[in-house]
Design a protein around this motif. Sequence first.
Motif, mmCIF file in Angstrom:
data_model
loop_
_atom_site.group_PDB
_atom_site.id
_atom_site.type_symbol
_atom_site.label_atom_id
_atom_site.label_comp_id
_atom_site.label_asym_id
_atom_site.label_seq_id
_atom_site.Cartn_x
_atom_site.Cartn_y
_atom_site.Cartn_z
ATOM 1 N N LYS A 38 -7.717 3.725 0.913
ATOM 2 C CA LYS A 38 -6.600 4.666 0.909
ATOM 3 C C LYS A 38 -6.166 4.923 2.357
ATOM 4 O O LYS A 38 -4.975 4.934 2.663
ATOM 5 N N VAL A 42 -2.343 4.536 4.397
ATOM 6 C CA VAL A 42 -1.672 5.485 5.290
ATOM 7 C C VAL A 42 -1.461 4.828 6.648
ATOM 8 O O VAL A 42 -0.391 4.921 7.258
ATOM 9 N N TYR A 43 -2.486 4.138 7.076
ATOM 10 C CA TYR A 43 -2.423 3.491 8.386
ATOM 11 C C TYR A 43 -1.253 2.507 8.481
ATOM 12 O O TYR A 43 -0.509 2.486 9.451
ATOM 13 N N ASN A 45 1.476 2.573 6.885
ATOM 14 C CA ASN A 45 2.722 3.329 7.010
ATOM 15 C C ASN A 45 2.936 3.825 8.429
ATOM 16 O O ASN A 45 4.052 3.827 8.927
ATOM 17 N N LEU A 92 2.064 11.684 9.113
ATOM 18 C CA LEU A 92 1.168 10.650 8.591
ATOM 19 C C LEU A 92 -0.193 10.678 9.291
ATOM 20 O O LEU A 92 -1.224 10.453 8.666
ATOM 21 N N VAL A 95 -2.141 13.262 7.568
ATOM 22 C CA VAL A 95 -2.626 12.754 6.276
ATOM 23 C C VAL A 95 -3.804 11.813 6.500
ATOM 24 O O VAL A 95 -4.829 11.880 5.824
ATOM 25 N N TYR A 96 -3.644 10.964 7.495
ATOM 26 C CA TYR A 96 -4.669 9.966 7.791
ATOM 27 C C TYR A 96 -6.015 10.627 8.088
ATOM 28 O O TYR A 96 -7.054 10.246 7.549
#
Length: 643
Positions: A38, A42-43, A45, A92, A95-96
Amino acid sequence: MGVQYYFDNYSPVGDITVVGMCLVIFVLIGTSYVKKTKAFGVYLNIVIYLFLAALCDLFYHTIYTFITDGNYTLVYVMRLIYHALLFSNLLLYVVYIVVLERLERDKKLPVMILSTLVYVAVLVMDVVTAIQGKGFRLDASGKTISGKNYFLLGYLLFMTIILFLLFAYRKRVFRRVMLGFYGTILISFLVLYAQGRHGQSSFTVVSFLFPAVAMLYIVHSTPYDIETGSVSIKALEDMVQYNHKRNRTLIYMSLYLPDMDEEGRSFTEALQDTIRRFSAEYFKEAVLFQVSNGHVVLFARESKNPDYERKVHDILAAFQIEYEKFRFDYKIVMGKSIREISEKNAYVSFIKSIHQRMRINNIYFVKPEDVATYEEYEYILNELSDIHKKGDPLDERVLAYCQPVFNLKTGKYDTAEALMRLNLPGKGMIFPDKFIPLAEANGYIHNLTEIILRKTCEEIKNLIREEYEVNRISVNVSMLEMREEEFTGDISRIIAESGIPEGSIAIEITESQSENDFMLLKDKIGVLKNKGIKFYLDDFGTGYSNMERILELPFDIIKFDRSLVLASDASKRSEKMVGSLASMFANLEYSVLYEGIETQGDEERCVNMSASYLQGYKYSRPVPIAELRNFFSKAGKNTCIFQ
Ligand code: C2E
Ligand code: CA
Ligand code: CA
């Protein structure tokens, strides 16, 4: 930190660097093996947004130079998009980190709400000030007026959130990974500061890129073993899960070379070359995982290799040619992913369970039924590990059975062989062929021997107390445990603790091919023999016997395997051969014991071939050790008559 800058001062170097670096990252991701977690989603993106942000920045600074009519609307819009992309990036990153730290819902929710609020607020303010004409502007001559700027404020708020996350939950991430983050963030700040001093802006994106580069290296890369081209086994779990969730079938091929699998050993260089070539040449997008020194497994997607059966055929043909060169013993297992095994992420132990059952230098194609066998294997392995962990010296799950042995000299049953059984809850009786190899491969065998030996000693003590004539009972010992340092000490201690005469225990061992084992055996047998323990050579006639070595080891009894008993029935010639072998041993003062006597005919032949002892179903199957009383006779009484 000065974010004051002028369009005239703009240098595209930073943005071009970022565009280039992002492309490099894409190439690296495509060519290396990256775990599809997961966090990696994110990475990816983050890198895409950075790439777009840099392009956007480049673009609006370029069109600015072409505008002559004083209408800068496009520049304003692009600038807003650029800001939006940068803030999306910061979001992001939050989130990461949340994903990486595996924050629980209640911890992650406030952080995400706050970040989203900052994100929306900054972008809204950006748009509002632009519409009101109070923010960044260009006058008719193209000169910059900086006006109100919320970018710096938003950036600082995000940095605060990020640093808070990194600091508050620092324990959740491996410390060195954390240091990597701190380090790169610090470098980012320094770059921002430096560009402010030089009235530059395009290094902002560069400063965003640093953490992304660090993450690729620290978190997402799974280094190849350059020699074999394999990836660490840890990455296999991710590959299995990733494809399992998407209902994709994987095909796999496992190559196990037992000789290479010992500690300190590894594939030879030539072999490494072959393995690397094999894994790249035949299957598309295959990944090679190294399980242990002598064990590699290749995984690929079935849909990428529709003609995989033909490829398997080719690879095996090529393997045979290589085998002629290398001549290493091997086991090859191949198959397709199976739901139950994928769910448990258990391919390695599944393949090992198959190794256990297959013969050396063979190729095995996995069948659906193997899952049931594997589950039983898992169950037994768990029980063995539990028996080992509990360390109960008389564990009830380990049963001592005994097969009485007929002594031709005394005409009585006065010796026996102890044979192990497992009695597992819900499974009932398990026979040695199912668990001895497993116990040996997983280091539990000595523990089991100790239990059997203790139970045997206890029973001998009882029999002696009840005045039964017990000459001795032999216990089977595996070559593997004899290599352990404590072996002789453990055996003598258990016998001594039970208080029985040392001579009432014998040890059965099979021949070993290895020169090292031979020296070691010689020493250890010597130590125990000095205490009065007798030694049996088990299964004589089943392997390639080295007579010289056998004669050099101080065995007392040679156990002729059932195959020799059968051979002696096949022809007069073979009977002569078995007979002369036996008489040679007898002349050298060994006793000969024939195993697997099933019929009257077997018995008669063996009696005529220098037998001292007879053992087999003709007399009795192995029985619970307590039932030896039905065979042994009490002192003074003449119960047993040779049948
Ligand atoms: P082994 O040491 O050669 O044991 C003799 C095996 O032959 C036993 O099988 C026994 O039940 C079987 N047998 C006895 N009489 C006859 C007969 O007349 N005909 C035939 N066809 N077979 C006969 P079991 O109990 O299943 O044991 C199999 C093997 O497992 C043993 O072979 C031994 O290598 C191993 N094993 C058993 N108990 C132990 C133990 O406590 N420790 C270790 N390390 N190995 C053990
Ligand atoms: Ca035996
Ligand atoms: Ca045997």
